[in-house]
Design a protein around this motif. Structure first.
Motif, mmCIF file in Angstrom:
data_model
loop_
_atom_site.group_PDB
_atom_site.id
_atom_site.type_symbol
_atom_site.label_atom_id
_atom_site.label_comp_id
_atom_site.label_asym_id
_atom_site.label_seq_id
_atom_site.Cartn_x
_atom_site.Cartn_y
_atom_site.Cartn_z
ATOM 1 N N GLU A 141 0.794 -1.285 0.107
ATOM 2 C CA GLU A 141 -0.207 0.135 -0.217
ATOM 3 C C GLU A 141 0.944 1.357 -0.071
ATOM 4 O O GLU A 141 0.510 2.484 -0.755
ATOM 5 C CB GLU A 141 -0.903 -0.063 1.132
ATOM 6 C CG GLU A 141 -1.940 -1.108 1.291
ATOM 7 C CD GLU A 141 -3.008 -1.085 2.484
ATOM 8 O OE1 GLU A 141 -2.583 -0.364 3.267
ATOM 9 O OE2 GLU A 141 -3.618 -1.811 2.542
ATOM 10 N N LEU A 142 2.044 1.140 0.622
ATOM 11 C CA LEU A 142 3.061 2.256 0.769
ATOM 12 C C LEU A 142 3.529 2.493 -0.577
ATOM 13 O O LEU A 142 3.652 3.479 -1.017
ATOM 14 C CB LEU A 142 3.906 2.102 1.927
ATOM 15 C CG LEU A 142 3.398 2.294 3.425
ATOM 16 C CD1 LEU A 142 4.540 2.016 4.206
ATOM 17 C CD2 LEU A 142 2.880 3.616 3.589
ATOM 18 N N SER A 143 3.781 1.379 -1.228
ATOM 19 C CA SER A 143 4.434 1.785 -2.515
ATOM 20 C C SER A 143 3.507 2.266 -3.476
ATOM 21 O O SER A 143 3.869 3.057 -4.502
ATOM 22 C CB SER A 143 5.145 0.154 -2.840
ATOM 23 O OG SER A 143 5.927 -0.274 -1.942
ATOM 24 N N VAL A 144 2.446 1.541 -3.464
ATOM 25 C CA VAL A 144 1.357 2.231 -4.448
ATOM 26 C C VAL A 144 1.075 3.841 -4.219
ATOM 27 O O VAL A 144 0.734 4.620 -5.176
ATOM 28 C CB VAL A 144 0.148 1.467 -4.361
ATOM 29 C CG1 VAL A 144 -1.089 1.954 -5.065
ATOM 30 C CG2 VAL A 144 0.386 -0.109 -4.866
ATOM 31 N N ASP A 145 0.972 3.879 -3.162
ATOM 32 C CA ASP A 145 0.665 5.523 -2.469
ATOM 33 C C ASP A 145 1.637 6.402 -3.041
ATOM 34 O O ASP A 145 1.529 7.342 -3.778
ATOM 35 C CB ASP A 145 0.475 5.596 -1.125
ATOM 36 C CG ASP A 145 -0.982 4.919 -0.721
ATOM 37 O OD1 ASP A 145 -1.642 5.015 -1.373
ATOM 38 O OD2 ASP A 145 -0.869 4.718 0.585
ATOM 39 N N ASP A 146 2.927 6.063 -2.760
ATOM 40 C CA ASP A 146 4.190 6.434 -3.523
ATOM 41 C C ASP A 146 4.021 6.911 -4.898
ATOM 42 O O ASP A 146 4.381 7.820 -5.454
ATOM 43 C CB ASP A 146 5.363 6.123 -3.001
ATOM 44 C CG ASP A 146 5.578 6.075 -1.366
ATOM 45 O OD1 ASP A 146 4.978 6.980 -0.957
ATOM 46 O OD2 ASP A 146 6.459 5.421 -0.832
ATOM 47 N N ALA A 147 3.728 5.541 -5.697
ATOM 48 C CA ALA A 147 3.604 5.847 -7.083
ATOM 49 C C ALA A 147 2.766 6.771 -7.677
ATOM 50 O O ALA A 147 2.652 7.184 -8.723
ATOM 51 C CB ALA A 147 3.557 4.554 -7.600
#
Length: 349
Positions: free
Chosen positions: A32-38
């Motif tokens: 979820e953090l990776s997607v939010d950053d992307a």
């Protein structure tokens, strides 16, 4: 994007229970953090992250299950979520995945005509579909071909039969057949597709009987002959694709036919008497073929073809012929059950 995160969480259920309980929340949070950053960097970056994470899952899942299997050999205990109890809901879901996933794909293609999904959603759906299907296939292979895995072998047999039939066609053997055979008009060359499938069934039995690694499968098929019928039941979804080939707006009827198959398989898995299980598979096949025939009739009548009567009769006859061949193939295990069994060697002290 909540949809993608939910799908990722669902895929995490494919990991062994012990691994999931220890690392599941952490993996979900990192994703979820990776997607939010992307998302802050743009749509292209988001698609790349989702693609990378989802395509990496099957390898990780297989690795953890193999590691779990090695642990089982050392400790004699199993904590894998994929040791399905016969008759359980999880076993039914895993066994019916080829039918249910095919139904979802058909409906997804139908809805795509009227609703344009975001590109990232389409890519994520395709990745999810093939990752889950391929992952379950590898897991079933690693688990020693359990009952829920048998329809997957049926899919492979159908693909092999199609390839064999296409090879014959590429060598123009169909032309040779009709020219050299005195009864070519009575026996359509297309029937070699079914004959090839039957030969592949006997080849599978021979391999499972002769190769020590697959001999346990052979003994299971001999002990419960309906298992082979269930394996062959997995050939039907691709045959339905053949029935609906070149039709337009056939997806609702195609999906309903697949649902009939899934129901037949579900009742098979929930029953314990061999003859009743066999009858339930035949009923599922019959309902599926009836639905397909009715759907084709509606589509042909709706098209208002100038050769309506001829087309309708020809297509319904083709569906009936397919039904007869499939019913015959599902009945092959009855012959296997009549074969004499090898006598067990007496145990020596």
């Amino acid at each position: 994007m909540k949809f993608i995160q939910g799908l990722y969480g669902w895929l995490l259920l494919l990991f062994p229970r012990a691994y999931r309980e220890e690392y599941g929340e952490e993996l979900q949070a990192v994703f979820e953090l990776s997607v939010d950053d992307a998302l802050e960097k743009g749509a292209l970056e988001t698609v790349g992250v989702v693609f990378r994470e989802l395509t990496g899952l099957p390898k990780a899942i297989i690795h953890e299950h193999l590691r779990e299997r090695r642990k089982v050999k050392m400790t004699g205990k199993s904590a894998s979520r994929f040791d399905f109890e016969p008759g359980s809901g999880r076993e039914a879901f895993a066994a019916l995945t080829p039918f249910l996933f095919s139904m979802v794909m058909v409906l997804f293609g139908f809805l795509a005509r009227y609703w344009t999904a975001p590109i990232w959603a389409s890519i994520a759906f395709v990745i999810l579909f093939w990752s889950a299907a391929f992952g379950l296939f590898l897991l079933g292979s690693a688990k020693g071909l359990p009952r829920w895995f048998l329809p997957y072998l049926g899919v492979l047999l159908t693909i092999a039969s199609f390839l064999l039939f296409n090879i014959l066609g590429n060598f123009r053997l169909d032309v040779w057949w009709h020219k050299s055979s005195g009864w070519g008009d009575d026996f359509n060359f297309g029937n070699f597709l079914w004959i090839g499938l039957i030969l592949l069934v006997f080849l599978l039995l021979a391999i499972s009987r002769l190769v020590p690694r697959f001999r346990p499968l052979y003994h299971r098929l001999r002990d419960d002959w309906t298992l082979l019928s269930f394996l062959l039941y997995g050939t039907i979804p691709l045959m339905l694709w053949l029935i609906f080939d070149e039709y337009v707006n056939e997806e609702p009827y195609f999906a309903l036919s697949l649902l009939m198959l899934a129901l037949g398989g579900w009742f098979y898995l929930r029953n314990s008497e061999p003859l009743k299980r066999f009858v339930l598979l035949q009923i599922g096949l019959a309902l599926s073929m009836f639905t397909a025939a009715a759907g084709k009739a509606v589509l042909i009548l709706w098209s208002r073809s100038q050769e309506l009567d001829f087309v309708l009769k020809d297509e319904l006859f083709f569906t009936l012929e397919t039904w007869v061949w499939l019913a015959l193939i599902l009945s092959l295990p009855l012959a296997l059950n009549l074969l004499p069994r090898a006598k067990e060697q007496p145990k020596t002290a």
